[in-house]
Motif scaffolding. Structure first.
Motif, PDB file in Angstrom:
ATOM      1  N   ASP A 146     -53.821  29.885  13.555  1.00 48.26           N
ATOM      2  CA  ASP A 146     -53.183  28.778  12.837  1.00 48.26           C
ATOM      3  C   ASP A 146     -52.001  29.278  12.011  1.00 48.26           C
ATOM      4  O   ASP A 146     -50.936  28.644  11.984  1.00 48.26           O
ATOM      5  N   ALA A 147     -52.195  30.406  11.319  1.00 45.00           N
ATOM      6  CA  ALA A 147     -51.104  30.960  10.516  1.00 45.00           C
ATOM      7  C   ALA A 147     -49.916  31.322  11.399  1.00 45.00           C
ATOM      8  O   ALA A 147     -48.751  31.082  11.032  1.00 45.00           O
ATOM      9  N   ALA A 148     -50.184  31.895  12.572  1.00 48.22           N
ATOM     10  CA  ALA A 148     -49.105  32.252  13.499  1.00 48.22           C
ATOM     11  C   ALA A 148     -48.356  31.006  13.961  1.00 48.22           C
ATOM     12  O   ALA A 148     -47.124  31.004  14.066  1.00 48.22           O
ATOM     13  N   GLY A 149     -49.089  29.943  14.238  1.00 51.45           N
ATOM     14  CA  GLY A 149     -48.451  28.698  14.644  1.00 51.45           C
ATOM     15  C   GLY A 149     -47.599  28.103  13.544  1.00 51.45           C
ATOM     16  O   GLY A 149     -46.497  27.584  13.793  1.00 51.45           O
ATOM     17  N   GLU A 150     -48.084  28.169  12.308  1.00 52.76           N
ATOM     18  CA  GLU A 150     -47.322  27.641  11.177  1.00 52.76           C
ATOM     19  C   GLU A 150     -46.036  28.434  10.953  1.00 52.76           C
ATOM     20  O   GLU A 150     -44.979  27.855  10.677  1.00 52.76           O
ATOM     21  N   LEU A 151     -46.122  29.765  11.083  1.00 52.39           N
ATOM     22  CA  LEU A 151     -44.914  30.566  10.897  1.00 52.39           C
ATOM     23  C   LEU A 151     -43.941  30.348  12.050  1.00 52.39           C
ATOM     24  O   LEU A 151     -42.718  30.283  11.843  1.00 52.39           O
ATOM     25  N   ALA A 152     -44.446  30.208  13.273  1.00 47.42           N
ATOM     26  CA  ALA A 152     -43.575  29.933  14.409  1.00 47.42           C
ATOM     27  C   ALA A 152     -42.849  28.604  14.214  1.00 47.42           C
ATOM     28  O   ALA A 152     -41.654  28.483  14.527  1.00 47.42           O
ATOM     29  N   ARG A 153     -43.550  27.617  13.688  1.00 40.85           N
ATOM     30  CA  ARG A 153     -42.920  26.313  13.423  1.00 40.85           C
ATOM     31  C   ARG A 153     -41.809  26.462  12.392  1.00 40.85           C
ATOM     32  O   ARG A 153     -40.720  25.874  12.531  1.00 40.85           O
ATOM     33  N   THR A 264     -50.071  37.112  19.809  1.00 40.35           N
ATOM     34  CA  THR A 264     -50.030  36.324  21.047  1.00 40.35           C
ATOM     35  C   THR A 264     -49.732  34.864  20.751  1.00 40.35           C
ATOM     36  O   THR A 264     -48.893  34.230  21.410  1.00 40.35           O
ATOM     37  N   ALA A 265     -50.396  34.318  19.732  1.00 40.34           N
ATOM     38  CA  ALA A 265     -50.180  32.916  19.372  1.00 40.34           C
ATOM     39  C   ALA A 265     -48.758  32.682  18.882  1.00 40.34           C
ATOM     40  O   ALA A 265     -48.133  31.658  19.197  1.00 40.34           O
ATOM     41  N   PHE A 266     -48.229  33.619  18.117  1.00 42.76           N
ATOM     42  CA  PHE A 266     -46.868  33.507  17.586  1.00 42.76           C
ATOM     43  C   PHE A 266     -45.854  33.497  18.717  1.00 42.76           C
ATOM     44  O   PHE A 266     -44.951  32.650  18.753  1.00 42.76           O
ATOM     45  N   ARG A 267     -46.016  34.403  19.667  1.00 39.60           N
ATOM     46  CA  ARG A 267     -45.067  34.456  20.785  1.00 39.60           C
ATOM     47  C   ARG A 267     -45.132  33.193  21.629  1.00 39.60           C
ATOM     48  O   ARG A 267     -44.092  32.642  22.026  1.00 39.60           O
ATOM     49  N   GLU A 268     -46.333  32.734  21.892  1.00 38.21           N
ATOM     50  CA  GLU A 268     -46.478  31.523  22.709  1.00 38.21           C
ATOM     51  C   GLU A 268     -45.879  30.310  22.012  1.00 38.21           C
ATOM     52  O   GLU A 268     -45.166  29.510  22.636  1.00 38.21           O
ATOM     53  N   ALA A 269     -46.151  30.153  20.725  1.00 45.12           N
ATOM     54  CA  ALA A 269     -45.656  28.988  19.996  1.00 45.12           C
ATOM     55  C   ALA A 269     -44.142  28.991  19.874  1.00 45.12           C
ATOM     56  O   ALA A 269     -43.497  27.938  19.899  1.00 45.12           O
ATOM     57  N   LEU A 270     -43.561  30.193  19.746  1.00 44.31           N
ATOM     58  CA  LEU A 270     -42.113  30.300  19.576  1.00 44.31           C
ATOM     59  C   LEU A 270     -41.377  30.437  20.902  1.00 44.31           C
ATOM     60  O   LEU A 270     -40.146  30.374  20.942  1.00 44.31           O
ATOM     61  N   GLU A 271     -42.139  30.619  21.989  1.00 50.17           N
ATOM     62  CA  GLU A 271     -41.566  30.752  23.338  1.00 50.17           C
ATOM     63  C   GLU A 271     -40.514  31.861  23.370  1.00 50.17           C
ATOM     64  O   GLU A 271     -39.359  31.644  23.753  1.00 50.17           O
ATOM     65  N   VAL A 272     -40.934  33.052  22.988  1.00 45.61           N
ATOM     66  CA  VAL A 272     -40.020  34.194  22.896  1.00 45.61           C
ATOM     67  C   VAL A 272     -39.799  34.808  24.277  1.00 45.61           C
ATOM     68  O   VAL A 272     -40.757  35.179  24.962  1.00 45.61           O
ATOM     69  N   ASP A 273     -38.552  34.936  24.685  1.00 45.66           N
ATOM     70  CA  ASP A 273     -38.251  35.560  25.967  1.00 45.66           C
ATOM     71  C   ASP A 273     -38.420  37.074  25.873  1.00 45.66           C
ATOM     72  O   ASP A 273     -38.509  37.653  24.778  1.00 45.66           O
ATOM     73  N   GLU A 274     -38.465  37.736  27.013  1.00 46.50           N
ATOM     74  CA  GLU A 274     -38.774  39.159  27.063  1.00 46.50           C
ATOM     75  C   GLU A 274     -37.738  40.012  26.338  1.00 46.50           C
ATOM     76  O   GLU A 274     -38.075  40.964  25.624  1.00 46.50           O
ATOM     77  N   GLY A 275     -36.452  39.694  26.504  1.00 47.80           N
ATOM     78  CA  GLY A 275     -35.422  40.493  25.849  1.00 47.80           C
ATOM     79  C   GLY A 275     -35.511  40.413  24.333  1.00 47.80           C
ATOM     80  O   GLY A 275     -35.421  41.435  23.640  1.00 47.80           O
ATOM     81  N   THR A 276     -35.685  39.200  23.817  1.00 46.22           N
ATOM     82  CA  THR A 276     -35.823  39.022  22.369  1.00 46.22           C
ATOM     83  C   THR A 276     -37.064  39.736  21.859  1.00 46.22           C
ATOM     84  O   THR A 276     -37.044  40.372  20.792  1.00 46.22           O
ATOM     85  N   TRP A 277     -38.170  39.647  22.608  1.00 49.09           N
ATOM     86  CA  TRP A 277     -39.411  40.303  22.224  1.00 49.09           C
ATOM     87  C   TRP A 277     -39.231  41.816  22.120  1.00 49.09           C
ATOM     88  O   TRP A 277     -39.672  42.443  21.154  1.00 49.09           O
ATOM     89  N   ARG A 278     -38.556  42.401  23.067  1.00 51.48           N
ATOM     90  CA  ARG A 278     -38.364  43.852  23.063  1.00 51.48           C
ATOM     91  C   ARG A 278     -37.436  44.284  21.931  1.00 51.48           C
ATOM     92  O   ARG A 278     -37.668  45.324  21.296  1.00 51.48           O
ATOM     93  N   ARG A 279     -36.381  43.511  21.663  1.00 52.34           N
ATOM     94  CA  ARG A 279     -35.512  43.843  20.526  1.00 52.34           C
ATOM     95  C   ARG A 279     -36.282  43.738  19.214  1.00 52.34           C
ATOM     96  O   ARG A 279     -36.173  44.602  18.340  1.00 52.34           O
ATOM     97  N   ALA A 280     -37.068  42.675  19.085  1.00 52.53           N
ATOM     98  CA  ALA A 280     -37.822  42.476  17.852  1.00 52.53           C
ATOM     99  C   ALA A 280     -38.809  43.615  17.622  1.00 52.53           C
ATOM    100  O   ALA A 280     -38.988  44.085  16.482  1.00 52.53           O
ATOM    101  N   ARG A 281     -39.440  44.057  18.676  1.00 55.59           N
ATOM    102  CA  ARG A 281     -40.379  45.180  18.573  1.00 55.59           C
ATOM    103  C   ARG A 281     -39.657  46.421  18.048  1.00 55.59           C
ATOM    104  O   ARG A 281     -40.172  47.152  17.201  1.00 55.59           O
TER     105      ARG A 281
END
Length: 320
Positions: A146-153, A264-281
């Motif tokens: 739930d917290a991940a979903g709220e932050l993604a929103r 996992t919930a944060f990525r799904e809710a925010l619909e993060v693409d692979e390139g953005t995910w790798r840069r963020a990491r």
């Protein structure tokens, strides 16, 4: 003299003063910090906002690195930048937060009054409404998903705001951060698995460069900048580095805030693409690595959070 951390190298702008020292004095973490204590804040408030002069003033303990925070009564707080490099951060928030706040799903700091340099304190400062809550912690959150979903929103809301006129925000491209990151790895080897971290950083450098339109970003979604109240995420604080830039800057929360389930919930809710995910990491790893040696003696609680981020990155196979 040691230079203060460059904001592009250590965008770790957690709010507040670390421990309150004698007489409510903010404990120093950087060379060049000004002296701040309860007596100074009392003089500033009494001279510039006399209607508040009778309220009690007390220092706030946190892992913060940029501003010293003092409660003024029960409903207000004063925030005072610690050093010249960050002197404009409070004015930045006073200017932008009133426009951003109505468009966001979580509460953000509300400026009440702007203070000016006086009584030997050389920087602008400000008074904000106090927000009830505690810095994000696993034991405080009823449901990490739930917290991940709220932050993604919240992040999605921020990205939808028109960035026209927004100041630039975020970090330099990962490849431009390579040298300071590798120096930090060497400096922190006694506290981290240097070989594993170096390998993770090398993988991060292969992430595709950002080439999209700039969006509004907070830039520092760390646990101390997220407040929890009654088991739920309730507020995001410290917008001193907010601006328009690479959306990957706010995806660092996947590792700096959450564990595997929340990530996992944060990525799904925010619909993060692979390139953005790798840069963020990569950005999450870079930021944590610079924190560990710099604050090893002056802010061990903050260092512990950075070590946790490194461990989350190393334990996460996604983007490896």
């Amino acid at each position: 003299m040691q230079e203060p951390p460059h904001p592009d190298d250590v965008l770790a702008r957690t709010d507040g003063g670390r421990a309150a020292g004698p007489r409510g004095r903010a404990r120093k973490m950087h060379e060049g910090e000004v002296d701040i204590d309860v007596a100074l804040v009392r003089r500033l408030v009494a001279a510039q906002f006399p209607h508040l002069a009778d309220l009690p003033i007390r220092a706030v303990r946190s892992t913060g690195t940029v501003n010293a925070i003092y409660r003024i009564g029960d409903r207000l707080c004063a925030r005072l930048p610690r050093m010249a490099a960050w002197a404009e951060s409070v004015e930045h928030e006073v200017a932008w937060l009133p426009a951003l706040a109505p468009q966001l799903s979580l509460r953000v700091p509300e400026p009440v009054a702007r203070g000016v340099p006086a009584h030997g304190y050389p920087f602008p400062w400000a008074i904000f409404r106090w927000i009830e809550g505690d810095p994000y912690g696993d034991a405080l959150v009823a449901d990490e998903r739930d917290a991940a979903g709220e932050l993604a929103r919240f992040v999605a809301d921020l990205r939808r705001i028109d960035p026209s006129g927004a100041p630039p925000g975020g970090r330099r491209p990962l490849r431009e951060l390579d040298a300071p990151t590798r120096r930090a790895i060497e400096a922190a080897r006694g506290a981290i698995d240097g070989e594993a971290v170096a390998a993770a950083w090398a993988r991060a450098l292969r992430a595709p460069a950002w080439d999209g339109p700039p969006v509004w970003i907070h830039t520092d979604l760390l646990r101390p900048n997220l407040l929890v109240h009654r088991g739920r995420l309730c507020a995001v604080i410290d917008f001193g580095g907010a601006g328009a830039g690479d959306p990957a800057a706010d995806v660092i929360a996947a590792w700096s805030v959450f564990g595997r389930t929340g990530r996992t919930a944060f990525r799904e809710a925010l619909e993060v693409d692979e390139g953005t995910w790798r840069r963020a990491r990569g950005y999450a790893l870079h930021q944590a690595l610079l924190i560990i040696p710099y604050y090893a003696e002056t802010n061990p609680e903050f260092v512990a959070l950075a070590k946790r981020t490194v461990a989350e990155v190393l334990a996460d196979p996604v983007g490896a």
